[in-house]
Design a protein around this motif. Structure first.
Motif, PDB file in Angstrom:
ATOM      1  N   SER A  97       0.836  -1.204   0.000  1.00  0.00           N
ATOM      2  CA  SER A  97       0.000   0.000   0.000  1.00  0.00           C
ATOM      3  C   SER A  97       0.868   1.250   0.000  1.00  0.00           C
ATOM      4  N   GLY A 101       2.243   4.703  -3.343  1.00  0.00           N
ATOM      5  CA  GLY A 101       2.315   6.162  -3.358  1.00  0.00           C
ATOM      6  C   GLY A 101       3.722   6.699  -3.478  1.00  0.00           C
ATOM      7  N   THR A 131      -2.249   4.231   7.585  1.00  0.00           N
ATOM      8  CA  THR A 131      -2.412   5.681   7.667  1.00  0.00           C
ATOM      9  C   THR A 131      -1.280   6.312   8.466  1.00  0.00           C
ATOM     10  N   TRP A 134       2.210   5.998   6.664  1.00  0.00           N
ATOM     11  CA  TRP A 134       2.522   7.003   5.649  1.00  0.00           C
ATOM     12  C   TRP A 134       3.103   8.260   6.290  1.00  0.00           C
ATOM     13  N   ASP A 157       1.545  10.812  -3.560  1.00  0.00           N
ATOM     14  CA  ASP A 157       0.224  11.126  -3.017  1.00  0.00           C
ATOM     15  C   ASP A 157       0.127  10.475  -1.634  1.00  0.00           C
ATOM     16  N   VAL A 159      -1.277   8.179   1.304  1.00  0.00           N
ATOM     17  CA  VAL A 159      -1.956   6.884   1.301  1.00  0.00           C
ATOM     18  C   VAL A 159      -2.607   6.707   2.668  1.00  0.00           C
ATOM     19  N   ILE A 190      -8.112   0.876   0.879  1.00  0.00           N
ATOM     20  CA  ILE A 190      -6.869   1.640   0.865  1.00  0.00           C
ATOM     21  C   ILE A 190      -6.898   2.531  -0.364  1.00  0.00           C
ATOM     22  N   THR A 192      -5.465   6.543  -2.231  1.00  0.00           N
ATOM     23  CA  THR A 192      -4.571   7.690  -2.239  1.00  0.00           C
ATOM     24  C   THR A 192      -5.363   8.936  -1.845  1.00  0.00           C
ATOM     25  N   ILE A 198      -6.185   1.673  -4.102  1.00  0.00           N
ATOM     26  CA  ILE A 198      -4.988   0.848  -4.119  1.00  0.00           C
ATOM     27  C   ILE A 198      -5.362  -0.610  -3.900  1.00  0.00           C
TER      28      ILE A 198
END
Length: 237
Positions: A97, A101, A131, A134, A157, A159, A190, A192, A198
């Motif tokens: 995941s 990004g 979350t 990222w 971007d 994620v 999931i 972006t 995703i």
């Protein structure tokens, strides 16, 4: 109708505390309701053998739960000498995941490992890990850019991930454990920051679901991800 008293489209409270640990290049403690996950990002000047010499970077993840993250003590997986299937599946999900990004050419031939440790679980731990992961990744990349080790930002971007499901016949956003354990349909979404999908993990738990219910869950997921991305951006501003 919901055990928590939330509206059908209402998230649990979300907070992200950055710089939670001293040594990691990036760290964040994410709290989504009573689910708390510590995410740390480590930069290494090496890559797995299968991409060595390619000029591509790599982002991977590891995931684990503390013994008393749940209401009864779980045995440490290290004590049994191997990871469980659930753990392996979740950490692979987190890794792929986050890679979705990342511009791996811009990252350069280095690896960033994101460790996600569940301190307290109340549903949605894999989504919280993605979350928060990222955010930790973003902080580590910021250090690389500040040091001049990379020229352009490899993060394409944000994620983020959120769970949605059908509880008591109604599509609901952000399942906590009482809902997750009773949901007729359970899904993890999931996306972006631009709401590109995703991965979607959905299954019926004793009840089938219709196309219209699935569409309703996707709509809820988009709303949830939008709120989570806003929290990510605020935490890393």
């Amino acid at each position: 109708m919901r055990p928590s008293g939330r509206e059908l489209n209402e998230m649990r409270p979300v907070s992200i505390e950055t710089g939670f640990t001293k040594h990691a290049e990036g760290s964040a403690l994410i709290r989504i309701g009573d689910t708390h996950v510590l995410c740390t990002a480590t930069i290494e000047d090496r890559v797995p053998p299968f991409i060595k010499g390619s000029g591509l970077g790599w982002v991977t993840a590891e995931y684990g739960m503390l013994p008393r993250a749940t209401n009864t003590r779980m045995r440490r997986e290290a004590a049994s000498g191997k990871q469980g299937g659930r753990t392996v599946e979740i950490q692979r999900l987190i890794g792929r995941s986050l890679r979705a990004g990342v511009d791996r050419v811009a990252l350069g031939e280095r690896q960033i490992t994101v460790d996600c440790d569940v301190l307290q679980a109340d549903g949605g731990t894999r989504c919280a890990a993605i979350t928060g992961g990222w955010v930790a990744l973003r902080l580590a990349v910021d250090k690389l850019m500040k040091a001049g080790d990379i020229i352009s930002n490899p993060l394409l971007d944000p994620v983020a991930a959120i769970s949605c499901g059908v509880y008591a016949g109604q599509p609901v956003l952000d399942l906590d454990y009482p809902e997750d354990s009773e949901a007729g349909v359970d899904g993890n979404f999931i996306m972006t920051g631009s709401k590109q999908l995703i991965e979607v993990q959905m299954s019926a738990e004793g009840a089938t679901f219709s196309r219209s219910q699935m569409d309703a869950l996707v709509d809820l997921a988009e709303k949830g991800v939008e709120e989570l991305v806003a929290a990510q951006k605020a935490a890393t501003a």
